[in-house]
Motif scaffolding. Structure first.
Motif, PDB file in Angstrom:
ATOM      1  N   LEU A 166       0.846  -1.188   0.000  1.00 43.39           N
ATOM      2  CA  LEU A 166       0.000   0.000   0.000  1.00 43.39           C
ATOM      3  C   LEU A 166       0.881   1.237   0.000  1.00 43.39           C
ATOM      4  O   LEU A 166       2.025   1.211   0.424  1.00 43.39           O
ATOM      5  CB  LEU A 166      -0.899   0.010   1.242  1.00 43.39           C
ATOM      6  N   SER A 167       0.329   2.311  -0.466  1.00 41.79           N
ATOM      7  CA  SER A 167       1.064   3.565  -0.522  1.00 41.79           C
ATOM      8  C   SER A 167       1.411   4.027   0.884  1.00 41.79           C
ATOM      9  O   SER A 167       0.563   4.002   1.774  1.00 41.79           O
ATOM     10  CB  SER A 167       0.200   4.610  -1.220  1.00 41.79           C
ATOM     11  N   GLN A 177      -9.381  -0.351   6.117  1.00 48.28           N
ATOM     12  CA  GLN A 177     -10.536  -0.659   5.268  1.00 48.28           C
ATOM     13  C   GLN A 177     -10.129  -1.597   4.131  1.00 48.28           C
ATOM     14  O   GLN A 177     -10.837  -2.553   3.829  1.00 48.28           O
ATOM     15  CB  GLN A 177     -11.141   0.627   4.711  1.00 48.28           C
ATOM     16  N   VAL A 178      -8.999  -1.350   3.490  1.00 45.43           N
ATOM     17  CA  VAL A 178      -8.518  -2.211   2.415  1.00 45.43           C
ATOM     18  C   VAL A 178      -8.264  -3.608   2.968  1.00 45.43           C
ATOM     19  O   VAL A 178      -8.649  -4.611   2.348  1.00 45.43           O
ATOM     20  CB  VAL A 178      -7.240  -1.629   1.764  1.00 45.43           C
ATOM     21  N   ARG A 179      -7.633  -3.691   4.135  1.00 47.09           N
ATOM     22  CA  ARG A 179      -7.351  -4.994   4.756  1.00 47.09           C
ATOM     23  C   ARG A 179      -8.647  -5.736   5.044  1.00 47.09           C
ATOM     24  O   ARG A 179      -8.749  -6.931   4.813  1.00 47.09           O
ATOM     25  CB  ARG A 179      -6.515  -4.810   6.018  1.00 47.09           C
ATOM     26  N   ARG A 180      -9.673  -5.031   5.541  1.00 46.91           N
ATOM     27  CA  ARG A 180     -10.973  -5.669   5.822  1.00 46.91           C
ATOM     28  C   ARG A 180     -11.600  -6.184   4.532  1.00 46.91           C
ATOM     29  O   ARG A 180     -12.114  -7.304   4.497  1.00 46.91           O
ATOM     30  CB  ARG A 180     -11.917  -4.689   6.520  1.00 46.91           C
ATOM     31  N   HIS A 181     -11.574  -5.382   3.480  1.00 44.66           N
ATOM     32  CA  HIS A 181     -12.122  -5.815   2.189  1.00 44.66           C
ATOM     33  C   HIS A 181     -11.355  -7.026   1.654  1.00 44.66           C
ATOM     34  O   HIS A 181     -11.956  -7.971   1.144  1.00 44.66           O
ATOM     35  CB  HIS A 181     -12.075  -4.679   1.158  1.00 44.66           C
ATOM     36  N   PHE A 182     -10.043  -6.987   1.769  1.00 43.21           N
ATOM     37  CA  PHE A 182      -9.212  -8.100   1.302  1.00 43.21           C
ATOM     38  C   PHE A 182      -9.555  -9.371   2.077  1.00 43.21           C
ATOM     39  O   PHE A 182      -9.762 -10.435   1.476  1.00 43.21           O
ATOM     40  CB  PHE A 182      -7.731  -7.753   1.447  1.00 43.21           C
ATOM     41  N   LEU A 197      -8.584  -3.925  -5.423  1.00 41.76           N
ATOM     42  CA  LEU A 197      -7.580  -3.415  -6.363  1.00 41.76           C
ATOM     43  C   LEU A 197      -7.887  -1.994  -6.834  1.00 41.76           C
ATOM     44  O   LEU A 197      -6.973  -1.273  -7.243  1.00 41.76           O
ATOM     45  CB  LEU A 197      -7.438  -4.366  -7.543  1.00 41.76           C
ATOM     46  N   GLU A 198      -9.149  -1.579  -6.740  1.00 40.87           N
ATOM     47  CA  GLU A 198      -9.468  -0.182  -7.038  1.00 40.87           C
ATOM     48  C   GLU A 198      -8.854   0.735  -5.976  1.00 40.87           C
ATOM     49  O   GLU A 198      -8.459   1.853  -6.270  1.00 40.87           O
ATOM     50  CB  GLU A 198     -10.980   0.010  -7.099  1.00 40.87           C
ATOM     51  N   GLU A 222      -1.022  -9.597  -3.661  1.00 43.65           N
ATOM     52  CA  GLU A 222      -1.830 -10.637  -3.024  1.00 43.65           C
ATOM     53  C   GLU A 222      -3.268 -10.620  -3.536  1.00 43.65           C
ATOM     54  O   GLU A 222      -3.895 -11.670  -3.675  1.00 43.65           O
ATOM     55  CB  GLU A 222      -1.833 -10.461  -1.499  1.00 43.65           C
ATOM     56  N   ALA A 223      -3.785  -9.432  -3.818  1.00 45.49           N
ATOM     57  CA  ALA A 223      -5.147  -9.330  -4.335  1.00 45.49           C
ATOM     58  C   ALA A 223      -5.224  -9.890  -5.752  1.00 45.49           C
ATOM     59  O   ALA A 223      -6.170 -10.591  -6.106  1.00 45.49           O
ATOM     60  CB  ALA A 223      -5.637  -7.883  -4.303  1.00 45.49           C
TER      61      ALA A 223
END
Length: 190
Positions: free
Chosen positions: A38-39, A49-54, A77-78, A85-86
């Motif tokens: 991640l950036s 939030q990205v980790r939860r979605h993943f 990925l958006e 990993e995604a």
């Protein structure tokens, strides 16, 4: 003017350069430990939030909800387009759906982002086999075998697949295509 022995200066210069390179390798940045790539400027709340979605998409994948998993990884990925990993998990879901062309794209993107992601070579080979590209599958699996650790649990299976594909290739060259099956390549790109 008396010149000193050039060999001594060359040895000292070589030792200095070896020490400098060793220091850079030892204390330089570790580019393989970026967990989710991640950036660094991304706020912690967004990372969470990205980790939860993943994690949710992985759960869907493990539950056999492959179409939902694909959509979940697409959403991840958006938000984090450089997360290998995604891509690799999205590729797994595509394979389960028999969508080998999309799986191929996902594994290629994974390897573009992280060429050392060994399992992506395995699944790239499976995707290529599904698309009837046996030569490509063999190349990807050879890369897997080359990069895998000697105690890798899947190394024997990889070598067995290579042997099987070699036999299949030999039969095809001899004109014996009995039992050859190939996936239909009429699926839209992702």
């Amino acid at each position: 003017m008396i010149r000193g022995d050039v060999r001594i200066r060359a040895i000292l210069l070589t030792l200095f350069l070896v020490a400098a390179i060793a220091a850079i390798v030892t204390f330089g940045p570790d580019r393989t430990n970026d967990d989710m790539a991640l950036s660094p400027a991304r706020p912690a709340a967004e990372e969470t939030q990205v980790r939860r979605h993943f994690d949710w998409a992985v759960k869907q994948l493990r539950s056999g909800n492959f179409e939902i998993a694909v959509n979940g990884f697409r959403a991840v990925l958006e938000q984090a387009p450089t997360m290998p990993e995604a891509y690799v998990n999205k590729g797994f879901a595509h394979i389960e759906l028999g969508q080998y062309a999309q799986a191929l794209q996902a594994f290629q993107k994974t390897l573009d982002l992280r060429p050392t992601q060994v399992n992506a070579y395995w699944w790239l080979a499976v995707s290529l086999e599904g698309l009837c590209d046996i030569a490509g599958a063999m190349g990807a699996m050879r890369t897997y075998v080359h990069l895998a650790k000697p105690d890798d649990a899947y190394l024997k299976k990889a070598n067995a697949a290579l042997w099987e594909w070699e036999q299949q290739k030999n039969k095809a060259e001899a004109g014996d295509m009995a039992g050859a099956e190939c996936a239909q390549v009429d699926e839209p790109a992702d």
